[in-house]
Write an enzyme that holds these catalytic residues in place. Structure first.
Site, mmCIF file in Angstrom:
data_model
loop_
_atom_site.group_PDB
_atom_site.id
_atom_site.type_symbol
_atom_site.label_atom_id
_atom_site.label_comp_id
_atom_site.label_asym_id
_atom_site.label_seq_id
_atom_site.Cartn_x
_atom_site.Cartn_y
_atom_site.Cartn_z
ATOM 1 N N PHE A 114 0.775 -1.200 -0.176
ATOM 2 C CA PHE A 114 0.018 0.005 -0.041
ATOM 3 C C PHE A 114 0.758 1.355 0.036
ATOM 4 O O PHE A 114 2.120 1.202 0.430
ATOM 5 C CB PHE A 114 -0.793 -0.016 0.974
ATOM 6 C CG PHE A 114 -2.361 0.122 0.944
ATOM 7 C CD1 PHE A 114 -2.962 -0.759 0.202
ATOM 8 C CD2 PHE A 114 -3.288 1.033 1.417
ATOM 9 C CE1 PHE A 114 -4.364 -0.944 -0.169
ATOM 10 C CE2 PHE A 114 -4.484 1.065 1.139
ATOM 11 C CZ PHE A 114 -5.006 0.054 0.350
ATOM 12 N N GLN A 155 -7.784 14.549 4.353
ATOM 13 C CA GLN A 155 -7.426 13.566 3.291
ATOM 14 C C GLN A 155 -8.346 13.707 2.131
ATOM 15 O O GLN A 155 -9.507 12.903 2.254
ATOM 16 C CB GLN A 155 -7.178 12.049 3.750
ATOM 17 C CG GLN A 155 -6.382 11.279 2.748
ATOM 18 C CD GLN A 155 -5.838 9.983 3.202
ATOM 19 O OE1 GLN A 155 -6.554 9.052 3.509
ATOM 20 N NE2 GLN A 155 -4.491 10.082 3.424
ATOM 21 N N HIS A 172 -8.674 11.307 -0.882
ATOM 22 C CA HIS A 172 -8.498 10.465 -1.641
ATOM 23 C C HIS A 172 -8.413 10.309 -3.256
ATOM 24 O O HIS A 172 -9.111 11.031 -3.789
ATOM 25 C CB HIS A 172 -9.354 9.050 -1.268
ATOM 26 C CG HIS A 172 -8.634 7.647 -1.405
ATOM 27 N ND1 HIS A 172 -8.799 7.315 -2.561
ATOM 28 C CD2 HIS A 172 -8.448 6.651 -0.699
ATOM 29 C CE1 HIS A 172 -7.956 6.011 -2.394
ATOM 30 N NE2 HIS A 172 -8.041 5.842 -1.412
ATOM 31 N N LEU A 194 -15.413 5.915 -3.176
ATOM 32 C CA LEU A 194 -14.297 5.337 -3.214
ATOM 33 C C LEU A 194 -13.675 4.191 -4.064
ATOM 34 O O LEU A 194 -14.485 3.129 -4.270
ATOM 35 C CB LEU A 194 -13.816 4.794 -1.785
ATOM 36 C CG LEU A 194 -12.451 4.639 -1.476
ATOM 37 C CD1 LEU A 194 -11.591 5.866 -1.819
ATOM 38 C CD2 LEU A 194 -12.204 3.847 -0.018
ATOM 39 N N GLU A 244 -7.350 1.926 -3.067
ATOM 40 C CA GLU A 244 -6.078 1.948 -3.167
ATOM 41 C C GLU A 244 -5.469 0.670 -3.646
ATOM 42 O O GLU A 244 -4.225 0.414 -4.481
ATOM 43 C CB GLU A 244 -5.267 2.511 -2.016
ATOM 44 C CG GLU A 244 -3.956 2.879 -2.276
ATOM 45 C CD GLU A 244 -3.039 3.764 -1.065
ATOM 46 O OE1 GLU A 244 -3.912 4.399 -0.438
ATOM 47 O OE2 GLU A 244 -1.860 3.503 -0.721
ATOM 48 N N ARG A 297 -1.111 9.557 -0.688
ATOM 49 C CA ARG A 297 -2.348 9.983 -1.256
ATOM 50 C C ARG A 297 -2.445 11.436 -1.493
ATOM 51 O O ARG A 297 -3.036 11.829 -2.515
ATOM 52 C CB ARG A 297 -3.641 9.388 -0.006
ATOM 53 C CG ARG A 297 -4.031 7.990 0.052
ATOM 54 C CD ARG A 297 -4.735 7.577 0.974
ATOM 55 N NE ARG A 297 -4.955 6.300 0.877
ATOM 56 C CZ ARG A 297 -5.866 5.627 1.841
ATOM 57 N NH1 ARG A 297 -6.465 6.208 2.674
ATOM 58 N NH2 ARG A 297 -6.296 4.350 1.414
ATOM 59 N N HIS A 309 -11.989 12.058 1.984
ATOM 60 C CA HIS A 309 -12.126 10.557 2.560
ATOM 61 C C HIS A 309 -11.752 10.599 4.105
ATOM 62 O O HIS A 309 -12.554 9.747 4.709
ATOM 63 C CB HIS A 309 -10.880 10.062 1.789
ATOM 64 C CG HIS A 309 -10.703 8.454 2.017
ATOM 65 N ND1 HIS A 309 -11.792 7.628 1.643
ATOM 66 C CD2 HIS A 309 -9.743 7.860 2.583
ATOM 67 C CE1 HIS A 309 -11.217 6.379 2.446
ATOM 68 N NE2 HIS A 309 -10.160 6.350 2.763
ATOM 69 N N ARG A 340 -2.635 10.736 6.365
ATOM 70 C CA ARG A 340 -2.634 9.195 6.941
ATOM 71 C C ARG A 340 -2.281 8.238 5.850
ATOM 72 O O ARG A 340 -2.732 8.526 4.603
ATOM 73 C CB ARG A 340 -4.066 9.047 7.224
ATOM 74 C CG ARG A 340 -4.262 7.353 7.592
ATOM 75 C CD ARG A 340 -5.556 7.148 8.230
ATOM 76 N NE ARG A 340 -6.866 7.269 6.942
ATOM 77 C CZ ARG A 340 -7.040 6.446 6.108
ATOM 78 N NH1 ARG A 340 -6.338 5.249 6.373
ATOM 79 N NH2 ARG A 340 -7.924 6.374 5.411
#
Lengths: 248, 605
Positions: free
Chosen positions: B122, B235, B237, B251, B254, B310, B381, B416
């Site tokens: 990730f 954040q 995304h 969403l 990722e 991100r 997000h 994050r």
């Protein structure tokens, strides 16, 4: 852009009727979008339950043109928009208001299913080893989003109201998820027969057809559980065989 | 006591039933405390179900070079060093045991060939670190906690929303709430309260968040006198759906990029290879071949640029769109279908690794991701900012009031890392539950609650339905979402933020006159009206904090200050209610790193 008519169920408890609303729809919209537009523009107190709007939480279950579906995953382009689109609450549960039903019974039914009970950790690091193929069998049932559409369509609950005697397909899926968990050592078979009413299911497979997660409820969950019940209670030879097998 | 509401008493009251709330409830209940959980929706529907990719824990099952120190360093780097380093240390050290604990409660993770928990790549994580179940890890987590928690003697109050905390001096003593079904009121007396209500994505128009995410917990804490921290860090995304319009913002995990998905522009160019930030240059692949080797497990290869953090990926997509190289509907193309060049039967592989993405695009956009490109763009997000808590106990600046999960701040700093949220919920949910239970155990009796105060709260809550005319609350919410999207979103300026604050004050005036026709029974118009106060509060806090930060860092981007500043790494932003009721903002020093932490970070650059 086009004007489409929706017939939405409005009312509380035993009092209710369809009410017509016309709203503008655009490309890609789902039923929940139209319901929200109606709520914002025409009926701010329209009761509707929803959360993720992505088919993952299982909150917005309803009957759309008579079919049990998630409102957030039903595209308007899949419906005949020449005629009014009807949206009404699930029938197997008491109505709270408008499109919202009291699904609390499902939570009680789940409480009756014995919880997961793992065997002792057997790897040197104090955890377990499991093979992917063994895990996948139970993973199918763990996809359940608890939308209760399978409960809604099950005639034992919907038409015969046997909520006291039968936990319904959704909770049998839950039981199967535990029973087929590679680590689980609990025995739920006597409960399935005596408490959960698995015998009520006569395999019409309606539940499988409406599952938005495409869980093969009848074939993969209920039938194997029924077979276990048969093995345990009705087949002395198999029972004997199982006793020997477990001693190996 | 007021006869207008039903009273319940609990040693520990938990507000919120997502991953953090449930984990806290289980912990407090296992310590023998009486526990009540209030959830805004039905049990098991909280936003945690939406988490897809996995939970980060340095178990080292796929790459044995991983350990807590690398995870700690990755988290700090991802957060641009504004994280509360003590929380980052707890998180990195405790995540693995929390994952194993979840497994012992029934969670069924995907496996490695040796039968261990499989871990995936990730963004921002040096090694494959995310324990996962296909792309529905959040569902697995919430269901496991739910099915375990219901057998712990916990009372669950479903479809109940807390609107006010009751405070005595600087101590929390209770909470006031309404239930959706009949519109009745509830009064909770509690010795300790844990807030676990999630974020505030609904302040924006384009978001992956559900209706519940209206900043309730942050506002409850703020109104009770607690500090909010880092509210400017939101954040965005990089990959939300962009087409059709009705699904905009949903969403796209990722995990698609973790499995080899690439981002391209309208010219077919893989634009992420440009502008790699200096902090990550040495650890990022500079060619396509190496990137592919990384996602297929080559330990020598560097990660592809699509797996940068991100904040960076989101801004790169916006840059392409602004330069006129966006996709048909104003995003970028995300392509996983291309891997057919690399592996046999890629269709089955994609469906197996990314089942809900396949499902989601097929059903909502009519796109088959095994054959076609997806269109994606940034979506609101996650809130890095939130309630300021003590790094050991999760207690806020109000006594007896705790917070954990997304509504709390500190762990993630300015940005994050994907996968660090689910582990955050478990690690700090557990800690908050334990410390709240301990706090409650030291208190003998429930504090008295002023019935006049409760009567006032009832009257206030009923105002939108009691009014005979007024404004549609949905319209006020929509206007606020437009304002925040345009002026306080992915790109901010002083003028824009000032304008946004002016608008927010005007919306607050309008909200005082919001009217919800109909009765109190399951009336979403009424609920929307009551949520407005929360959305307006967090929006103002975001704008004030964003104004305070005169630099660009992580999730926060200022047009006039496009670079990081040296000074910016030294402070966090705090917002609290001033004596006169206005919102005040101040800078506080970042929690200093110990020498050992500095060495760990240096060793893992």
């Amino acid at each position: 852009m086009a004007q489409v008519t929706f017939k939405l169920w409005r009312g509380e408890g035993n009092n209710g009727s369809f009410k017509e609303y016309t709203t503008e729809v655009s490309e890609g919209m789902v039923v929940l979008d139209a319901v929200h537009d109606i709520q914002i523009e025409q009926a701010s107190d329209l009761g509707v339950r929803w959360n993720c709007k992505a088919g993952k939480c299982g909150s917005c279950s309803a009957e759309i043109n008579g079919m049990p579906k998630l409102m957030c995953m039903t595209r308007l382009s899949s419906l005949d928009l020449e005629k009014p689109v009807t949206v009404e609450p699930m029938k197997a549960f008491p109505l709270v208001k408008d499109l919202v039903t009291d699904v609390g019974w499902n939570y009680e039914a789940k409480m009756a299913v014995k919880p997961f009970k793992p065997r002792k950790p057997d790897a040197s690091d104090g955890t377990w080893r499991m093979q992917q193929e063994d895990v996948e069998r139970a993973q199918e049932f763990r996809k359940c989003i608890e939308c209760f559409l399978c409960q809604d369509v099950c005639h034992v609950l919907r038409d015969h109201h046997e909520h006291d005697k039968y936990i319904g397909p959704a909770m049998l899926v839950k039981a199967a998820a535990f029973e087929m968990h590679p680590l689980d050592v609990e025995n739920r078979i006597p409960d399935l027969k005596n408490e959960h009413g698995i015998g009520f299911c006569n395999i019409t497979k309606c539940c499988t057809k409406v599952c938005p997660e495409h869980i093969t409820i009848t074939d993969n969950a209920i039938i194997p559980l029924k077979e276990s019940v048969v093995d345990e209670f009705y087949d002395p030879l198999t029972k004997l065989f199982r006793i020997f097998k477990s001693k190996k | 006591m007021s006869d207008r509401c039903t009273t319940h008493e609990y040693d520990v009251l938990i507000i919120g039933a997502g991953g953090a709330g449930l984990r806290a409830a289980i912990e407090a209940a296992s310590m023998g405390d009486s526990v009540g959980v209030v959830c805004k929706s039905l049990l098991g529907k909280a936003h945690t179900v939406m988490a897809e990719g996995g939970m980060a824990a340095s178990m080292g099952n796929v790459d044995d070079r991983d350990n807590w120190k690398v995870h700690f360093a990755d988290t700090m780097r991802g957060g641009q060093y504004l994280n509360n380093c003590k929380m980052a240390e707890h998180h990195a050290k405790e995540a693995a045991s929390c994952v194993h604990e979840l497994e012992s409660w029934g969670a069924l993770f995907d496996r490695t060939k040796e039968g261990k928990i499989l871990q995936r790549n990730f963004g921002g994580h040096k090694y494959p670190r995310l324990a996962h179940v296909g792309d529905r890890t959040g569902l697995e987590m919430i269901r496991t906690l739910q099915d375990h928690g219901i057998h712990h003697g916990i009372d669950f109050h479903m479809e109940v929303t807390v609107t006010n905390l009751l405070i005595d001096g600087n101590k929390v003593v209770g909470a006031f709430a309404y239930e959706r079904e009949k519109g009745r009121f509830l009064l909770f007396k509690a010795k300790a309260i844990v807030i676990a209500t999630g974020g505030y994505g609904r302040a924006f128009k384009i978001t992956s968040n559900s209706w519940e995410y209206t900043g309730d917990g942050q506002t409850l804490a703020y109104d009770a006198g607690a500090d909010l921290l880092d509210m400017e860090f939101v954040q965005f995304h990089p990959t939300g759906m962009v087409w059709p319009p009705s699904v905009r913002g949903i969403l796209v995990t990722e995990g698609v990029r973790g499995e080899g998905g690439i981002l391209t522009n309208s010219e077919g160019k893989r634009f992420m290879f440009e502008d790699v930030p200096p902090l990550y240059r040495s650890s990022t692949a500079d060619n396509e071949e190496e990137g592919w080797r990384y996602v297929t497990g080559d330990k020598e290869a560097n990660r592809p640029p699509e797996l940068l953090t991100r904040d960076h990926v989101a801004r790169k997509i916006v840059k392409e769109v602004k330069a006129g190289r966006g996709s048909e509907h104003g995003g970028a193309y995300l392509d996983i279908a291309w891997i057919e060049e690399k592996i046999k039967d890629s269709e089955t592989h994609i469906k197996k690794k990314l089942p809900s993405m396949y499902h989601q695009f097929k059903e909502l956009a009519g796109v088959d991701i095994t054959k076609e490109k997806m269109e994606v763009g940034p979506t609101t997000h996650y809130a890095m900012g939130g309630i300021r808590v003590d790094s050991e106990t999760q207690m806020t600046t109000v006594e007896g009031l705790f917070a954990c999960g997304e509504c709390a701040a500190g762990l993630h700093g300015a940005n994050r890392l994907g996968g660090n949220s689910l582990s955050d919920l478990l690690v700090f949910g557990k800690r908050a539950g334990a410390h709240a239970a301990k706090f409650a155990a030291a208190i003998d009796t429930f504090s008295a609650i002023d019935s006049k105060e409760v009567d006032t709260l009832v009257t206030q809550a009923l105002a939108p339905v009691d009014r005979t005319e007024g404004e549609n609350p949905y319209k006020i919410q929509q206007d606020l979402q437009e304002t925040m999207q345009d002026l306080a979103g992915i790109s901010r300026s002083e003028a824009g933020l000032n304008e946004a604050i002016e608008h927010i004050h005007a919306y607050a005036k309008r909200a005082e006159n919001a009217h919800a026709p109909g009765n109190r029974e399951y009336n979403p118009g009424w609920h929307t009206a009551l949520d407005l106060h929360n959305l307006l509060t967090v929006s103002e806090a975001m704008c004030l904090s964003a104004e305070q930060r005169t630099e660009s860092r992580g999730g926060h981007f200022r047009e006039e200050y496009p670079e990081k500043s040296k000074e910016g790494s030294t402070y966090n932003t705090v917002v609290r209610k001033a004596q006169d009721g206005s919102m005040e903002v101040e800078r506080v020093p970042v929690v200093p790193q110990t020498d050992e932490m500095k060495q760990i970070i240096e060793a893992n650059e």
